[in-house]
Structures are given as structure tokens and as C-alpha cells.
Design a protein around this motif. Structure first.
Motif, PDB file in Angstrom:
ATOM      1  N   VAL A  22     -18.994   4.803   9.103  1.00  0.00           N
ATOM      2  CA  VAL A  22     -17.925   3.861   9.469  1.00  0.00           C
ATOM      3  C   VAL A  22     -17.410   4.120  10.888  1.00  0.00           C
ATOM      4  O   VAL A  22     -17.700   5.151  11.497  1.00  0.00           O
ATOM      5  CB  VAL A  22     -16.761   3.891   8.452  1.00  0.00           C
TER       6      VAL A  22
ATOM      7  N   SER B 112     -10.201   0.662  10.147  1.00  0.00           N
ATOM      8  CA  SER B 112      -9.579  -0.451   9.426  1.00  0.00           C
ATOM      9  C   SER B 112      -9.138  -0.069   8.018  1.00  0.00           C
ATOM     10  O   SER B 112      -8.751  -0.937   7.228  1.00  0.00           O
ATOM     11  CB  SER B 112     -10.579  -1.610   9.325  1.00  0.00           C
ATOM     12  N   SER B 113      -9.171   1.213   7.699  1.00  0.00           N
ATOM     13  CA  SER B 113      -8.862   1.651   6.335  1.00  0.00           C
ATOM     14  C   SER B 113      -7.490   1.155   5.864  1.00  0.00           C
ATOM     15  O   SER B 113      -7.306   0.777   4.712  1.00  0.00           O
ATOM     16  CB  SER B 113      -8.929   3.179   6.259  1.00  0.00           C
TER      17      SER B 113
ATOM     18  N   ALA C  13     -12.723   4.788   8.248  1.00  0.00           N
ATOM     19  CA  ALA C  13     -12.801   3.584   9.067  1.00  0.00           C
ATOM     20  C   ALA C  13     -11.450   3.336   9.736  1.00  0.00           C
ATOM     21  O   ALA C  13     -10.400   3.569   9.141  1.00  0.00           O
ATOM     22  CB  ALA C  13     -13.178   2.378   8.218  1.00  0.00           C
TER      23      ALA C  13
ATOM     24  N   THR D 164     -13.411  -7.448   8.007  1.00  0.00           N
ATOM     25  CA  THR D 164     -12.884  -6.247   7.365  1.00  0.00           C
ATOM     26  C   THR D 164     -12.704  -6.544   5.879  1.00  0.00           C
ATOM     27  O   THR D 164     -12.153  -7.583   5.515  1.00  0.00           O
ATOM     28  CB  THR D 164     -11.531  -5.874   8.006  1.00  0.00           C
TER      29      THR D 164
ATOM     30  N   ARG E 220     -10.044  -3.018  -0.618  1.00  0.00           N
ATOM     31  CA  ARG E 220     -10.955  -2.049  -1.213  1.00  0.00           C
ATOM     32  C   ARG E 220     -10.211  -1.220  -2.244  1.00  0.00           C
ATOM     33  O   ARG E 220      -9.122  -0.728  -1.952  1.00  0.00           O
ATOM     34  CB  ARG E 220     -11.453  -1.047  -0.168  1.00  0.00           C
TER      35      ARG E 220
ATOM     36  N   PRO F  10      -8.360   5.929   0.789  1.00  0.00           N
ATOM     37  CA  PRO F  10      -8.570   5.638   2.218  1.00  0.00           C
ATOM     38  C   PRO F  10      -9.881   6.265   2.684  1.00  0.00           C
ATOM     39  O   PRO F  10     -10.336   7.252   2.112  1.00  0.00           O
ATOM     40  CB  PRO F  10      -7.385   6.327   2.912  1.00  0.00           C
ATOM     41  N   ASN F  11     -10.529   5.678   3.719  1.00  0.00           N
ATOM     42  CA  ASN F  11     -11.712   6.309   4.307  1.00  0.00           C
ATOM     43  C   ASN F  11     -11.519   6.457   5.813  1.00  0.00           C
ATOM     44  O   ASN F  11     -10.432   6.205   6.338  1.00  0.00           O
ATOM     45  CB  ASN F  11     -12.989   5.526   3.962  1.00  0.00           C
TER      46      ASN F  11
ATOM     47  N   SER G 182      -6.747  -2.124   3.711  1.00  0.00           N
ATOM     48  CA  SER G 182      -6.695  -2.080   2.247  1.00  0.00           C
ATOM     49  C   SER G 182      -5.512  -1.240   1.779  1.00  0.00           C
ATOM     50  O   SER G 182      -4.818  -1.598   0.828  1.00  0.00           O
ATOM     51  CB  SER G 182      -7.997  -1.495   1.687  1.00  0.00           C
ATOM     52  N   GLY G 183      -5.298  -0.131   2.482  1.00  0.00           N
ATOM     53  CA  GLY G 183      -4.275   0.826   2.047  1.00  0.00           C
ATOM     54  C   GLY G 183      -2.880   0.240   1.940  1.00  0.00           C
ATOM     55  O   GLY G 183      -2.149   0.544   0.994  1.00  0.00           O
TER      56      GLY G 183
ATOM     57  N   SER H   6     -11.071  -6.307   2.450  1.00  0.00           N
ATOM     58  CA  SER H   6      -9.751  -5.984   1.912  1.00  0.00           C
ATOM     59  C   SER H   6      -9.541  -6.900   0.704  1.00  0.00           C
ATOM     60  O   SER H   6      -9.812  -8.092   0.795  1.00  0.00           O
ATOM     61  CB  SER H   6      -8.677  -6.243   2.981  1.00  0.00           C
TER      62      SER H   6
END
Lengths: 326, 326
Positions: free
Chosen positions: A86, A192-193, A190, A179, A183, A187-188, A196-197, A181
Motif C-alpha cells: 500500500v 487513505s486508511s 495506506a 479509495t 473497509r 487500520p492499515n 474507513s477508520g 471505504s
């Protein structure tokens, strides 16, 4: 029909595998449905949770030639190449990003070329191929100008896939994913994490950090529609695609403020209050270099579609993941 | 200052070497002139004809890591990377094109990254990075859409050079060369070889075959101005270049009919009559995919320039090569 998914133990890979098993068939190059007889899931960890006799989980390093030769044979007529490092991680570890995002993608195409059986290959690319001085609305044929190593590696893999397709080594399709979303899970790395978070954690009763300002514009697609687009992209008629094999998928363009308003609409103010605003210049710089507005006419004309509103995206997440907002 | 030229035994490499030796210095990154103390010419054959103590001819395969490690050390502060497999050959021999145009370019950048001394690197790219549905006038930021393996490999090397520059591994400059005309010597395997041949051979009293129709539009630059642009490109202030390191050089847009008319103007009808028109669909397809009209404002603003007319190009060829038209 034998199908390979690289990154098969990942979030999209697992979800795609479940959908393919449920459908049981895919259109062949002639448009006629063919039964899926074998589904190979390649990843660095074993894809688990499948009790279906059609599934074969393979563990290996995708940048190793012998691994690709093991999972791609002359009967592998469909490949979904999802494996990637990522964006945040590819920027932090240059060599790892080059190895997986560039070398492994090329090796996959080379393995197909040397087998000589011309499989259909769906490759997932990213908004990160764009950057720099961009037009207000990004079109399918806007110049690629990546401002990150991840975007550079994806842009290079796109060029390779186009050339391998032009020469008849594979029948490739590049889908530039918005992106994704929302997810599920954690969190990862990326950049852009947070996209989703800031929805997922508050719905779970947890605090979430938003590292960008509310005006930041994102281009989003739900996991549900992403999977539908991957399958539709594979089934597209090669003749309708022509020479330029990259498609910007139809996502929704929303600001972070609009995402929060949609969360408020679906789940209420108490949930929204769990978002903490802590701008992070490193994340803002990467995300800010991605375009927020898109003309996805070409993908729509070819029959690919996304959601109508971000509130719908949140609702599909709650439904698909059996979430009970708290 | 130690300077490396890859493809140093080639036509442009030799000419660039002679010009650098004559100048004796190049501007440093600070804009101040620095003496050239060593000039390394790397190629698969030994660069010959230099009796200058500053010159070191190195023979080796540029796609071998050990060769690049031998010619690039911490004192190699300037690299002109000209080595390439030409368009026609890269289309005919896919593996060779990938090895030299892609792998060797990447290995050169990797060698610099691992040395850690951030040299200035001038990389020659090509009109062949463009193709498909193009605007009437190609701009510096028109989308890359190569329709040949050569163009794909050059586009990928451009992306790599931009990312290596952004990360501070090198200070790169990509110069997209128009078709070079008039090249002295023999025809080569480039699809554009005729763009020199239809001028050079008739001036030498020999027949020349033109494999495209008279309306075909080319974008041309003389060897003399190409060398001037390579040196000016190297000396450009990094700050003025910014993030996007690729520049379309200011060539002349001419049709083949206009080239022939210029030849008539300079050398007369008897010379023109030596051109034989034999269209070759393979060449027409490759050359026809290249754009013919260009907006090169950015390069001109940065001080790079070409010729004013194709008749001037022919005259500079006659002068530089000491030709006696027959």
C-alpha cells in the motif's frame, strides 16, 4: 475455468473469492458463461476460511518466478492481480514497493507471455497515478503524473499491461480503484486508511483519528461495488475496450465533512463525536495530491457502476458486515 | 567533474563527447562552471577516435550491474544516459528492448541511489511515448499513451526518473527528442530511419526509399541542436524544472513533402529524383502513431531551442558533415 487471485488472503481478495464461489461461473472471452472449476488464492499467508473443494490456497512470495510458475499454467485463463504494497508502506520502504508493485507485476505478465495462452488479467490500479497540476475534473485520459512511489509503480504496471495486451501476450484490464471505504477490520499502512477508520471505529463505539482537514476531497467506492466492478471488468468484451485498457471506476466524490455528515445521517451525533481531528502533514500531502473529482463516463458506458451517495456506502457496510451501531 | 555517457560509441554519444571536450567545462548544480576532468564513454563496442587524456572508453553490457558499478562512482556527478535499443528493433525483439530500454535504465538509477551521491542524470526519451487519440497539438503534459514497446519502455523510464528525482536519489532531466535528422552514416533499425535516409542518400548521389506517404508529418531536430539541447538540459537549474522533469524539445514539424521541398530548395531537382516512394505498412503504422504538431513552450521558456526551418537543418548537415552534394 481456472481462476487465480493474487493477494488472495487480503481483504478484497477474500471477498472476491467468496463472490466468485457463490456465482460459480464467469463469462468467457466469447461472452458465454463458463463454470469455475478451480480457484487459486495466492498470498504470503494462507487464505483461510474456505471449505470449498474448488479453492486451493497457495503460500508464496509473488516476486519469485518459481511461485508464479506454480500458480499460473496454461489452464489459468483468468487472473485477478490484487497483490500490492500500500501507498504509505511503499513510500516508507522503497525497495519493498518496487519489488512487489513493479517487479512482481512484471513477472506475472512475463509468466503469462512465456506460457503463451493469453489469459485475461484484471489489474487493480489507483488514484495515486494522478498528481501534480491536474484539471478540475480527472478524465480517463488525463496524464499520469504520480507524486508517490506507489503511484509511480502502479502507473508503470499499467503501461506494461497495455503493451503486453497490445502484443497479444495477455488480454489485460486495468481498473483504477477509488479509495475503498468502508473497509472492515483494522487500520492499515495506506495513507487513505482513515477514510474507513473515521466511519468504522465510531460505529464500533471507538475513537478514530482523522489526519486531514474536513475540506479534503476523496473519491470512494464501497467494497461491495468494488467487487462487482472487478468481475464486470473481467467480463468486458475485449473489442469494446480497444487499445487503452485503463478505466477509472465510478466512485463518489465527497469531502471528509460530507462523509461525517453522512455518518451523522445514518448513525447520529453521538457516533460522529468519536472522531478526533489531528491533522498529519505527511498524510495530508499524499492524500492532497490525489484528485477528488472525476469523469467516469467511459466506465459507466461500459456498464460499471458505483453508489449514489456516501450514506448508501455506510448502509452497505453496516449490512455486509452485520454491524450494530453503538 | 567526472562525466559518463552511456551509448558513448553511438552517433549522439560521440558527437556529445566531442562537444564536451571542446567546451572543457559544464555548469555545476550551483550554476558555476566546473572543469571536466574525466569523460567515460560506455558502450558495447569501444568508443574510438579520441586521443584526449580525459577520455576513458569502457566496453560492457549496460544491463549488467557490475558494469554500471564500474562506471558510476561517487565522483560521477553528470550522466548522459543515451544507450537504447531503437524503436523498430525493440518491436521486433521484445526481450532485448525490455532489457536495455527498461532494465538497464532502472539499474543505472539504482546504482546512483545506492551510491547516494545524487548525480545529475540526463535521459533521452522519445516522441514514441505519445500515441492513440491525441490532441491536435501535443503539449508537455499530454498523457503518455505509447503504441509500441519502445515507447512503453521509454515512458516507464521517464516515470522512474521522475520518482528517483522526487525522492532525491538523482537530479534527473528527461529530454524527449524529436526524430533526429539528418543523421550521417548508414540506415539503422529505427522506424524513423528514412527521415535521415531520404536526405542523406540523395545528397550522396544514392537512391533512397521513402516508406511513408508525403503527407506524413514528422517532428525533427538536427544533431547539432540535439547536442546543444542535451547540454542545456543538463545545465538547467533544478529549481526552475520543478517536479515534472520531462521536456518536449523544440523540433520542427514538417511533412515528408515539405522535407522533399526543402531538399529541392537546397540541392536541386536532380537530387530529389533519387527518392523512391515505396510505402511500408509496418513503418507507416509506427510512425503514423507519433504526433506531428507540438507545443514546446516550456522548453523554450527554459532556454532550449531548435532550428527555424528544415532547409536550415539540411544546411547544418552539409556544413557539419562536410558534404559535397552531387
Amino acid at each position: 475455468m481456472k481462476v487465480l487471485i493474487t493477494g488472495g488472503a487480503g481483504f478484497l481478495g477474500q471477498r472476491l473469492a467468496r463472490e466468485l464461489l457463490a456465482r460459480g461461473e464467469l463469462k468467457g472471452p466469447d461472452g458465454q458463461p463458463q463454470k469455475i472449476t478451480e480457484l487459486v488464492l495466492l498470498d504470503v499467508v494462507a487464505a483461510s476460511g474456505f471449505s470449498d473443494s474448488r479453492v486451493r490456497a497457495e503460500v508464496g512470495d509473488i516476486a519469485e518466478r518459481s511461485v508464479l510458475e506454480r500458480v499460473i499454467d496454461e489452464r489459468t485463463s483468468v487472473i485477478f492481480h490484487l497483490a500490492a504494497i500500500v501507498s504509505g508502506q511503499a513510500e516508507a520502504d522503497f525497495e519493498l514497493g518496487m519489488r512487489i508493485n513493479l517487479d512482481a507485476s512484471r513477472l506475472l505478465l512475463e509468466t503469462c507471455r512465456l506460457r503463451g495462452h493469453r489469459p485475461r488479467v484484471v489489474f487493480t490500479s489507483s488514484v495515486a497515478v494522478y498528481g501534480g497540476d491536474m484539471p478540475d475534473v480527472v478524465r480517463n485520459d488525463t496524464a499520469l503524473n504520480p507524486q508517490s512511489s506507489y503511484g509511480t509503480q502502479k502507473a508503470i504496471a499499467e503501461l506494461l499491461l497495455n503493451d503486453y495486451t497490445r502484443r497479444g501476450f495477455v488480454d489485460g484490464r486495468v481498473l483504477r480503484l477509488p479509495t475503498i471505504s468502508v473497509r472492515p477490520g483494522k487500520p492499515n499502512a495506506a495513507a487513505s486508511s482513515f477514510a474507513s477508520g473515521i466511519i468504522r471505529e465510531p460505529l464500533n463505539g471507538e475513537a478514530a483519528v482523522c489526519p486531514v482537514t474536513g475540506g479534503t476531497r476523496l473519491w470512494l467506492l464501497s467494497p461491495r461495488q468494488a467487487i462487482a466492478c472487478l468481475i464486470a471488468g473481467l467480463e468486458l468484451d475485449a473489442a469494446a475496450l480497444g487499445h487503452q485498457r485503463a478505466l477509472n471506476l465510478p466512485g463518489i466524490s465527497v469531502s471528509v465533512d460530507e462523509m461525517v455528515a453522512a455518518l451523522r445521517e445514518v448513525a447520529g451525533e453521538a457516533v460522529v463525536k468519536r472522531i478526533q481531528w489531528q491533522p498529519d502533514p505527511r498524510i495530508e500531502k499524499i492524500v492532497g495530491s490525489w484528485p477528488g473529482r472525476w469523469d467516469t463516463t467511459r466506465a459507466e458506458q461500459l456498464g460499471l457502476s458505483g453508489e449514489k451517495s456516501f450514506a448508501d456506502v455506510i448502509r452497505s457496510y453496516i449490512e455486509d458486515e452485520h454491524i450494530q451501531p453503538v
